[in-house]
Write an enzyme that holds these catalytic residues in place. Sequence first.
Site, PDB file in Angstrom:
ATOM      1  N   SER A   1      47.256 -42.818  -2.850  1.00  0.00           N
ATOM      2  CA  SER A   1      48.228 -43.942  -2.116  1.00  0.00           C
ATOM      3  C   SER A   1      47.354 -45.237  -1.980  1.00  0.00           C
ATOM      4  O   SER A   1      46.031 -45.269  -1.839  1.00  0.00           O
ATOM      5  CB  SER A   1      48.474 -43.391  -0.690  1.00  0.00           C
ATOM      6  OG  SER A   1      48.923 -42.072  -0.942  1.00  0.00           O
TER       7      SER A   1
ATOM      8  N   SER B   1      52.374 -40.451  -4.530  1.00  0.00           N
ATOM      9  CA  SER B   1      51.757 -41.439  -4.106  1.00  0.00           C
ATOM     10  C   SER B   1      52.232 -42.420  -2.783  1.00  0.00           C
ATOM     11  O   SER B   1      53.694 -42.584  -2.993  1.00  0.00           O
ATOM     12  CB  SER B   1      51.460 -42.643  -4.962  1.00  0.00           C
ATOM     13  OG  SER B   1      50.538 -43.654  -4.745  1.00  0.00           O
TER      14      SER B   1
ATOM     15  N   ASP C   1      52.729 -45.904  -1.428  1.00  0.00           N
ATOM     16  CA  ASP C   1      52.339 -47.285  -1.752  1.00  0.00           C
ATOM     17  C   ASP C   1      53.397 -48.005  -1.065  1.00  0.00           C
ATOM     18  O   ASP C   1      54.556 -48.387  -1.301  1.00  0.00           O
ATOM     19  CB  ASP C   1      52.609 -47.494  -2.964  1.00  0.00           C
ATOM     20  CG  ASP C   1      51.979 -46.528  -4.098  1.00  0.00           C
ATOM     21  OD1 ASP C   1      50.844 -46.079  -3.879  1.00  0.00           O
ATOM     22  OD2 ASP C   1      52.679 -45.808  -5.026  1.00  0.00           O
TER      23      ASP C   1
END
Length: 371
Positions: free
Chosen positions: A249, A287, A289
Amino acid sequence: MTSISHKPRARDLGIPFTGTTGPNNAITDVEGVTVGYSTIIEGEGKLETGKGPARTGVTAILPRGKTFNPVFSGWYSLNGNGEMTGTTWVEESGFLEGPIAITNTHSVGVVRDSVVSWLIDNDLTGPHFKDLYWLLPVVAETWDGILNDINGMHVKKEHVYAALDNAAGGRIAEGNVGGGTGMNLFHFKGGTGTSSRKLSEDEGGYTVGVLVQGNFGRRPDLMISGVPVGEEITELMQDTSWTREESGSIIVVVATDAPLLPHQLKRLARRVPVGIGRVGGFGANGSGDIFIAFSTANPDAFSREETTQMEMVSNNKMDPLIQAAALATEEAIINAMIAAETMKGRDDNISYALPHDRLVEVMKKYNRHSE
């Protein structure tokens, strides 16, 4: 706490980047923005949950320093396997009303609660009706469980207070500091990084600054200034007791002194993925983000009672700001890797630093090194 970094940065190694930086090449080049850290490095050897080893911390970003003066803000998630608290109110109201804190995944709760306490203790809740008010702090995270006893809950109230109390401007530390202490980038050691861009006077003379907590990426995908570094430096892969398949991340905070309204700041946050893509990230399934942008302009825009007036940049004039956000994100990620040092954590798991000599060698091979 915040400390000046004397480590080499990407440009010091001759890595070429597009754009002119501010004097510190940091988010603190946006006047009034301060950053503080609390870094926890304790214990070694075999993991004992609750005892360590601990490799974690807290990063605090204060848009206008230690004062109650909300800023216009907007946020965006490229992939949502992560957390950033308080963003529903940012979206609804258009304002960020306090600091931003970044930590590890399992410490979001204690950090959020501690930010609330700190704001109350420092009388930073703003004007309110009698004793009625609410606080919805923005706290974000990335996962440091490869190196850190993440279930041991090592981040405490005093660490959050230290990061907030010690926040300062100027040049700031990068790499294994604050919330970035136990993080990894492209199977090298990662962490905290920062960069800025200063626009020309013809473009408004504004500054855009970025701070990242980077914890993502697969080695073969790593690109630095257009060079496939990850394909060239295949050694020094993480030495761990198990392999993490997900790509991790990144949290990105974008600051500017340009007079932008919340919808325009959301546009800046949406351009952060362009910078991530330039280094080889792509927003994988696992992830988190998540990005937030704010503007320190329009200092008198917030009021609980009055109608206020403000300035805004024309949308037609935003291209240099949009580009600056993307380019500063790219450089901040690489700065995090350059500053990071090899770290041994839980169960003697090792994350190796990106070797500077090998990086320079590869950049020269592709004629992308600046003497």
